[in-house]
Design a protein around this motif. Sequence first.
Motif, PDB file in Angstrom:
ATOM      1  N   SER A 186     -38.157  16.068 -18.734  1.00 21.53           N
ATOM      2  CA  SER A 186     -37.866  15.604 -17.376  1.00 21.53           C
ATOM      3  C   SER A 186     -39.149  15.333 -16.605  1.00 21.53           C
ATOM      4  CB  SER A 186     -37.025  16.648 -16.634  1.00 21.53           C
ATOM      5  OG  SER A 186     -35.755  16.786 -17.214  1.00 21.53           O
ATOM      6  N   ALA A 187     -40.145  16.197 -16.775  1.00 20.91           N
ATOM      7  CA  ALA A 187     -41.425  15.970 -16.107  1.00 20.91           C
ATOM      8  C   ALA A 187     -42.034  14.648 -16.556  1.00 20.91           C
ATOM      9  CB  ALA A 187     -42.376  17.121 -16.399  1.00 20.91           C
ATOM     10  N   GLY A 188     -41.943  14.365 -17.855  1.00 15.24           N
ATOM     11  CA  GLY A 188     -42.496  13.116 -18.364  1.00 15.24           C
ATOM     12  C   GLY A 188     -41.769  11.902 -17.827  1.00 15.24           C
ATOM     13  N   LEU A 189     -40.440  11.914 -17.922  1.00 10.65           N
ATOM     14  CA  LEU A 189     -39.650  10.757 -17.482  1.00 10.65           C
ATOM     15  C   LEU A 189     -39.701  10.582 -15.977  1.00 10.65           C
ATOM     16  CD1 LEU A 189     -36.523  11.219 -19.779  1.00 10.65           C
ATOM     17  CD2 LEU A 189     -38.349   9.528 -20.038  1.00 10.65           C
ATOM     18  N   GLY A 190     -39.523  11.689 -15.233  1.00  7.60           N
ATOM     19  CA  GLY A 190     -39.553  11.594 -13.781  1.00  7.60           C
ATOM     20  C   GLY A 190     -40.933  11.275 -13.254  1.00  7.60           C
ATOM     21  N   GLY A 191     -41.950  11.942 -13.820  1.00  6.70           N
ATOM     22  CA  GLY A 191     -43.319  11.666 -13.385  1.00  6.70           C
ATOM     23  C   GLY A 191     -43.717  10.227 -13.638  1.00  6.70           C
ATOM     24  N   MET A 192     -43.307   9.688 -14.778  1.00  4.25           N
ATOM     25  CA  MET A 192     -43.577   8.288 -15.100  1.00  4.25           C
ATOM     26  C   MET A 192     -42.837   7.352 -14.154  1.00  4.25           C
ATOM     27  SD  MET A 192     -42.781   6.382 -18.732  1.00  4.25           S
ATOM     28  CE  MET A 192     -41.101   7.014 -18.775  1.00  4.25           C
ATOM     29  N   ALA A 193     -41.593   7.700 -13.821  1.00  2.00           N
ATOM     30  CA  ALA A 193     -40.808   6.851 -12.913  1.00  2.00           C
ATOM     31  C   ALA A 193     -41.474   6.740 -11.543  1.00  2.00           C
ATOM     32  CB  ALA A 193     -39.390   7.412 -12.780  1.00  2.00           C
ATOM     33  N   HIS A 194     -42.012   7.851 -11.050  1.00  2.00           N
ATOM     34  CA  HIS A 194     -42.732   7.817  -9.774  1.00  2.00           C
ATOM     35  C   HIS A 194     -43.934   6.885  -9.852  1.00  2.00           C
ATOM     36  CE1 HIS A 194     -45.006   9.099  -6.259  1.00  2.00           C
ATOM     37  NE2 HIS A 194     -46.005   9.460  -7.053  1.00  2.00           N
ATOM     38  N   LEU A 195     -44.610   6.864 -10.990  1.00  4.06           N
ATOM     39  CA  LEU A 195     -45.824   6.061 -11.139  1.00  4.06           C
ATOM     40  C   LEU A 195     -45.550   4.558 -11.149  1.00  4.06           C
ATOM     41  CD1 LEU A 195     -47.733   8.253 -13.737  1.00  4.06           C
ATOM     42  CD2 LEU A 195     -48.348   7.881 -11.339  1.00  4.06           C
ATOM     43  N   VAL A 196     -44.303   4.166 -11.247  1.00  4.47           N
ATOM     44  CA  VAL A 196     -43.981   2.745 -11.082  1.00  4.47           C
ATOM     45  C   VAL A 196     -44.333   2.300  -9.661  1.00  4.47           C
ATOM     46  CG1 VAL A 196     -42.094   1.059 -11.024  1.00  4.47           C
ATOM     47  CG2 VAL A 196     -42.179   2.772 -12.846  1.00  4.47           C
ATOM     48  N   ASN A 197     -44.229   3.224  -8.695  1.00  6.84           N
ATOM     49  CA  ASN A 197     -44.437   2.886  -7.287  1.00  6.84           C
ATOM     50  C   ASN A 197     -45.787   3.321  -6.733  1.00  6.84           C
ATOM     51  OD1 ASN A 197     -41.615   1.946  -6.655  1.00  6.84           O
ATOM     52  ND2 ASN A 197     -41.154   4.025  -7.340  1.00  6.84           N
ATOM     53  N   PHE A 198     -46.330   4.415  -7.241  1.00  2.00           N
ATOM     54  CA  PHE A 198     -47.563   4.996  -6.706  1.00  2.00           C
ATOM     55  C   PHE A 198     -48.526   5.346  -7.838  1.00  2.00           C
ATOM     56  CE2 PHE A 198     -44.469   5.910  -3.364  1.00  2.00           C
ATOM     57  CZ  PHE A 198     -45.184   5.591  -2.207  1.00  2.00           C
ATOM     58  N   GLY A 200     -50.656   8.228  -7.496  1.00  4.63           N
ATOM     59  CA  GLY A 200     -51.084   9.607  -7.298  1.00  4.63           C
ATOM     60  C   GLY A 200     -50.123  10.575  -7.953  1.00  4.63           C
ATOM     61  N   THR A 201     -50.633  11.468  -8.799  1.00  2.39           N
ATOM     62  CA  THR A 201     -49.758  12.423  -9.469  1.00  2.39           C
ATOM     63  C   THR A 201     -50.532  13.624  -9.970  1.00  2.39           C
ATOM     64  OG1 THR A 201     -48.082  12.708 -11.196  1.00  2.39           O
ATOM     65  CG2 THR A 201     -50.010  11.378 -11.757  1.00  2.39           C
ATOM     66  N   ASP A 202     -49.850  14.773  -9.997  1.00  2.00           N
ATOM     67  CA  ASP A 202     -50.348  15.945 -10.699  1.00  2.00           C
ATOM     68  C   ASP A 202     -49.460  16.278 -11.896  1.00  2.00           C
ATOM     69  OD1 ASP A 202     -52.508  16.371  -8.960  1.00  2.00           O
ATOM     70  OD2 ASP A 202     -52.197  18.539  -8.983  1.00  2.00           O
ATOM     71  N   THR A 203     -48.489  15.419 -12.206  1.00  2.00           N
ATOM     72  CA  THR A 203     -47.587  15.628 -13.339  1.00  2.00           C
ATOM     73  C   THR A 203     -48.157  14.921 -14.559  1.00  2.00           C
ATOM     74  OG1 THR A 203     -45.686  15.823 -11.848  1.00  2.00           O
ATOM     75  CG2 THR A 203     -45.208  15.358 -14.153  1.00  2.00           C
ATOM     76  N   MET A 204     -48.897  15.667 -15.354  1.00  2.00           N
ATOM     77  CA  MET A 204     -49.633  15.043 -16.454  1.00  2.00           C
ATOM     78  C   MET A 204     -48.718  14.541 -17.568  1.00  2.00           C
ATOM     79  SD  MET A 204     -53.158  17.253 -16.591  1.00  2.00           S
ATOM     80  CE  MET A 204     -54.088  15.860 -17.252  1.00  2.00           C
ATOM     81  N   GLU A 205     -47.518  15.143 -17.703  1.00  2.00           N
ATOM     82  CA  GLU A 205     -46.569  14.611 -18.692  1.00  2.00           C
ATOM     83  C   GLU A 205     -46.154  13.184 -18.349  1.00  2.00           C
ATOM     84  OE1 GLU A 205     -45.216  19.091 -18.716  1.00  2.00           O
ATOM     85  OE2 GLU A 205     -46.148  17.704 -17.269  1.00  2.00           O
ATOM     86  N   GLY A 206     -46.166  12.853 -17.052  1.00  2.00           N
ATOM     87  CA  GLY A 206     -45.846  11.495 -16.654  1.00  2.00           C
ATOM     88  C   GLY A 206     -46.878  10.487 -17.131  1.00  2.00           C
ATOM     89  N   LEU A 207     -48.142  10.894 -17.124  1.00  2.00           N
ATOM     90  CA  LEU A 207     -49.206  10.029 -17.650  1.00  2.00           C
ATOM     91  C   LEU A 207     -48.998   9.774 -19.140  1.00  2.00           C
ATOM     92  CD1 LEU A 207     -52.276  11.842 -16.039  1.00  2.00           C
ATOM     93  CD2 LEU A 207     -51.025   9.887 -15.109  1.00  2.00           C
ATOM     94  N   LEU A 208     -48.706  10.856 -19.856  1.00  2.00           N
ATOM     95  CA  LEU A 208     -48.505  10.744 -21.296  1.00  2.00           C
ATOM     96  C   LEU A 208     -47.320   9.847 -21.616  1.00  2.00           C
ATOM     97  CD1 LEU A 208     -49.346  11.746 -24.121  1.00  2.00           C
ATOM     98  CD2 LEU A 208     -47.792  13.682 -23.796  1.00  2.00           C
ATOM     99  N   ALA A 209     -46.224  10.008 -20.861  1.00  2.00           N
ATOM    100  CA  ALA A 209     -45.039   9.190 -21.101  1.00  2.00           C
ATOM    101  C   ALA A 209     -45.323   7.715 -20.858  1.00  2.00           C
ATOM    102  CB  ALA A 209     -43.891   9.670 -20.213  1.00  2.00           C
ATOM    103  N   ALA A 210     -46.021   7.392 -19.773  1.00  2.00           N
ATOM    104  CA  ALA A 210     -46.320   5.992 -19.469  1.00  2.00           C
ATOM    105  C   ALA A 210     -47.213   5.375 -20.542  1.00  2.00           C
ATOM    106  CB  ALA A 210     -46.978   5.883 -18.095  1.00  2.00           C
ATOM    107  N   ARG A 211     -48.134   6.160 -21.073  1.00  2.00           N
ATOM    108  CA  ARG A 211     -48.993   5.673 -22.156  1.00  2.00           C
ATOM    109  C   ARG A 211     -48.204   5.479 -23.444  1.00  2.00           C
ATOM    110  NH1 ARG A 211     -54.680   6.935 -21.903  1.00  2.00           N
ATOM    111  NH2 ARG A 211     -54.632   7.660 -24.054  1.00  2.00           N
ATOM    112  N   ARG A 212     -47.369   6.460 -23.760  1.00  2.00           N
ATOM    113  CA  ARG A 212     -46.654   6.451 -25.042  1.00  2.00           C
ATOM    114  C   ARG A 212     -45.570   5.393 -25.090  1.00  2.00           C
ATOM    115  NH1 ARG A 212     -44.847  12.216 -26.829  1.00  2.00           N
ATOM    116  NH2 ARG A 212     -47.083  12.282 -27.272  1.00  2.00           N
ATOM    117  N   TYR A 213     -44.806   5.251 -24.023  1.00  2.00           N
ATOM    118  CA  TYR A 213     -43.630   4.385 -24.064  1.00  2.00           C
ATOM    119  C   TYR A 213     -43.862   2.981 -23.508  1.00  2.00           C
ATOM    120  CZ  TYR A 213     -41.301   8.852 -24.852  1.00  2.00           C
ATOM    121  OH  TYR A 213     -40.924  10.074 -25.357  1.00  2.00           O
TER     122      TYR A 213
END
Length: 460
Positions: A186-198, A200-213
């Motif tokens: 959830s951290a990966g998917l949700g954190g990545m979803a936020h990064l579509v708009n902004f 700034g993040t401290d959810t590092m799983e979101g970075l990994l998800a955006a890179r991987r997928y």
Amino acid sequence: MTNLILATDSYKQSHFLQYPPEARIISAYAEARPNRCAEEILFFGLQPYLIDYLSRPITAADIEEAEEICAAHGVPFNRAGWDAILKRHGGYLPLEIRALPEGMIVPVGVPVMQVENTDPTMPWLTTFIETALLRALWYPTTVATISRQVKLVIRDALQKTSDDWQGQLPFKLHDFGARGVSSGESAGLGGMAHLVNFAGTDTMEGLLAARRYYGATMPGFSIPAAEHSTMTSWGPDREEAAYTNMLDQFEGDGKLVAVVSDSYDLDNAVANIWGGSLKGKVLNRRGTLVVRPDSGDPVETPVRTVKRLWDAFGGMVNGKGFRLLDPHVRVIQGDGMTLDSIRRLTVRLIEEGFAIDNIAFGMGGGLLQHANRDTLGFAMKANAMEDDQGIWHDIAKRPATDMAKASKAGRQGVVMSAGRLAAARRDAIDPEQDLLAPVWCDGELLMRHNFERVRERAAA
């Protein structure tokens, strides 16, 4: 937890016995229905499911495990159907998925996806996958939509008060939600979803998800920041020393450092330490101190902090007539931030004559966790059946007790009409105009979206 045969609701194991004998192909669509949260959604997040789950063929071991569990659980098991998928299709589910381009802004009531079985002996398969597929869609789309709603509020406030609203906007909402979600996925998917708009993040799983997928390089950024443990470990008598250490450790041209300042007394810290004994040190730095309140009223506390920093450090009046703090100091408010409180906070700052440049916002559980399938009214419903004569028949529900839950009849398409996306019957439109495009078929990913392109669509 990767057995696709068990990634469904129990009752769906019996549905292969329930379709009419002439059924050959079932079509189903997914949409966000009218809801209280948003009139349009930011569609995002199908691709990770296709890559991580549908790309994995089922195995003989999966079938054996599922049969054993279903027998003990008390539900039928379609052994012949799953054996056929393994033998005839190499374990890949014979499905075609058509979807809108990810990142699109979609009015509620417009399908974002349509699914059909490609093996006519398996009409049960289309809706069997509903549970996992809908789960893959609603969460990242809901987070992306909430993040976008906040973005629109902040953008409006910046446009009124900032000389550089476009440069300010990407870093105005920071994701602090990693610890508040139910899982790392959830951290990966949700954190990545936020990064579509902004950005700034401290959810590092979101970075990994955006890179991987989605092939992103580095879609989000953060800065050094204090937490209460690092500040209170110095003790109350050495609060100033703790702050001094933060300024010394993270000095540099253009560098920012955020310091939580309410461990003991926020007003004292702002007025007498940051704006008193450490004022000269702050002003002589080459970077920026970001003061973080973390308690109290989520609107009035940051407003008071900005005002006290203005009293201590001053600033300038920008081209739009709003006060801008000295560039050595800024504020970030993460505690208690929601769409509503962010809106109220921007209004209060504008009332006080301050530009929104002075503050950044953070969200945690309110961004990544305070949502469910009903937030945007997500549903997936069968809409058509092809029979053994090759004739398509409409399928739809029309509950007299709640017509808001009525579903669409007939295979769906999506077209641009009067500048907006609109649902249409697929048999009534030019196929070239249909924006629902094949993205998956029989184990093959047909289209892979790039993260920057998703961002561009969302910002259009």
